[in-house]
Design a protein around this motif. Structure first.
Motif, mmCIF file in Angstrom:
data_model
loop_
_atom_site.group_PDB
_atom_site.id
_atom_site.type_symbol
_atom_site.label_atom_id
_atom_site.label_comp_id
_atom_site.label_asym_id
_atom_site.label_seq_id
_atom_site.Cartn_x
_atom_site.Cartn_y
_atom_site.Cartn_z
ATOM 1 N N UNK A 146 -62.797 115.983 84.212
ATOM 2 C CA UNK A 146 -64.127 116.342 83.703
ATOM 3 C C UNK A 146 -64.066 116.450 82.183
ATOM 4 N N UNK A 147 -63.003 117.079 81.689
ATOM 5 C CA UNK A 147 -62.812 117.164 80.249
ATOM 6 C C UNK A 147 -62.671 115.795 79.612
ATOM 7 N N UNK A 148 -61.947 114.903 80.278
ATOM 8 C CA UNK A 148 -61.793 113.538 79.762
ATOM 9 C C UNK A 148 -63.135 112.826 79.698
ATOM 10 N N UNK A 149 -63.958 112.987 80.723
ATOM 11 C CA UNK A 149 -65.283 112.349 80.715
ATOM 12 C C UNK A 149 -66.107 112.855 79.522
ATOM 13 N N UNK A 150 -66.078 114.165 79.305
ATOM 14 C CA UNK A 150 -66.785 114.725 78.147
ATOM 15 C C UNK A 150 -66.186 114.218 76.839
ATOM 16 N N UNK A 151 -64.859 114.138 76.807
ATOM 17 C CA UNK A 151 -64.181 113.664 75.605
ATOM 18 C C UNK A 151 -64.540 112.210 75.315
ATOM 19 N N UNK A 152 -64.536 111.359 76.336
ATOM 20 C CA UNK A 152 -64.879 109.948 76.128
ATOM 21 C C UNK A 152 -66.330 109.789 75.682
ATOM 22 N N UNK A 153 -67.210 110.593 76.236
ATOM 23 C CA UNK A 153 -68.606 110.564 75.813
ATOM 24 C C UNK A 153 -68.714 110.943 74.329
ATOM 25 N N UNK A 154 -68.009 111.991 73.947
ATOM 26 C CA UNK A 154 -68.055 112.420 72.553
ATOM 27 C C UNK A 154 -67.425 111.383 71.621
ATOM 28 N N UNK A 155 -66.292 110.794 72.031
ATOM 29 C CA UNK A 155 -65.669 109.731 71.224
ATOM 30 C C UNK A 155 -66.660 108.587 71.040
ATOM 31 N N UNK A 156 -67.323 108.204 72.112
ATOM 32 C CA UNK A 156 -68.313 107.122 72.034
ATOM 33 C C UNK A 156 -69.412 107.468 71.039
ATOM 34 N N UNK A 157 -69.921 108.684 71.124
ATOM 35 C CA UNK A 157 -70.981 109.099 70.205
ATOM 36 C C UNK A 157 -70.495 109.149 68.749
ATOM 37 N N UNK A 158 -69.230 109.471 68.560
ATOM 38 C CA UNK A 158 -68.698 109.565 67.204
ATOM 39 C C UNK A 158 -68.419 108.202 66.567
ATOM 40 N N UNK A 159 -68.272 107.152 67.393
ATOM 41 C CA UNK A 159 -67.986 105.832 66.811
ATOM 42 C C UNK A 159 -69.119 104.829 67.004
ATOM 43 N N UNK A 160 -70.115 105.173 67.814
ATOM 44 C CA UNK A 160 -71.206 104.230 68.079
ATOM 45 C C UNK A 160 -72.142 104.149 66.872
ATOM 46 N N UNK A 161 -72.459 102.935 66.416
ATOM 47 C CA UNK A 161 -73.261 102.787 65.192
ATOM 48 C C UNK A 161 -74.680 103.348 65.275
ATOM 49 N N UNK A 162 -75.227 103.494 66.457
ATOM 50 C CA UNK A 162 -76.594 104.025 66.567
ATOM 51 C C UNK A 162 -76.617 105.486 67.012
ATOM 52 N N UNK A 163 -75.475 106.127 66.984
ATOM 53 C CA UNK A 163 -75.401 107.526 67.388
ATOM 54 C C UNK A 163 -75.787 108.435 66.227
ATOM 55 N N UNK A 164 -76.497 109.511 66.520
ATOM 56 C CA UNK A 164 -76.858 110.442 65.440
ATOM 57 C C UNK A 164 -75.644 111.195 64.880
#
Length: 183
Positions: free
Chosen positions: A103-121
């Motif tokens: 569960x922590x990994x899923x949250x971590x991957x979501x956060x990593x995605x948001x931190x590197x995605x060009x359209x993320x706030x």
């Protein structure tokens, strides 16, 4: 009667923090090692997810591999030192620990995605994190930030669910003088 925080609880929290800190180094160490071995950019696509414009990227694969190694490391240290479960830690206890970790990994991957995605706030700016040095590598910072966010949740769930039954429970102190006064 409300439970009080004792020196044992504080020691347990300190030990969990030290184990978690060592797990951060294991996680980041494995991540950096795999990043160095990977022949391409970790932000490149590992697996497209059609029909969406999302992809599983190498950074997700590296984060997952680093998680598995750090999770096993943390379980063993927490079992032996933090919660002193000793041999009472069964496969079920490891499965609980691993489930919390997933569960922590899923949250971590979501956060990593948001931190590197060009359209993320909350995208880490490429002007600052341009990859020119290790300290300016965006995926390293995304990994570190996501670990820092997820760790407190992991502690809470592991303390309550995974190792909740392993802590030694003491009986309330018995006051013989009070018993004799009542008799």
């Amino acid at each position: 009667m409300p439970r009080r925080i004792t020196l044992d609880h504080l020691g347990e929290m300190l030990r969990f923090g030290l184990v978690g800190g060592s797990g951060v180094f294991v996680n980041l160490g494995v991540y950096v090692l795999l990043h160095k071995l990977l022949p391409q950019d970790p932000e490149s696509v590992f697996l497209p997810l059609p029909p969406t414009d999302f992809n599983i990227r190498w950074v997700h694969v590296l984060s997952s591999a680093a998680f598995v190694v750090a999770n096993a490391w943390n379980f063993e240290l927490n079992r032996l030192w933090t919660f002193r479960a000793g041999e009472r830690a069964s496969r079920t206890r490891f499965l609980h620990f691993f489930a919390v970790g997933l569960v922590g990994l899923a949250l971590q991957l979501l956060l990593v995605t948001l931190l590197i995605h060009p359209r993320s706030p909350i995208e880490l700016p490429t002007a600052v994190f341009d990859g020119s040095t290790g300290f300016r590598t965006r995926t390293y910072w995304a990994q570190l930030i996501s670990i820092a966010v997820v760790t407190p949740l992991s502690f809470l769930f592991n303390r309550l669910w995974t190792f909740g039954q392993s802590r030694v429970r003491t009986a309330p102190a018995h006051d013989d003088a009070a018993d004799q006064a009542r008799a």
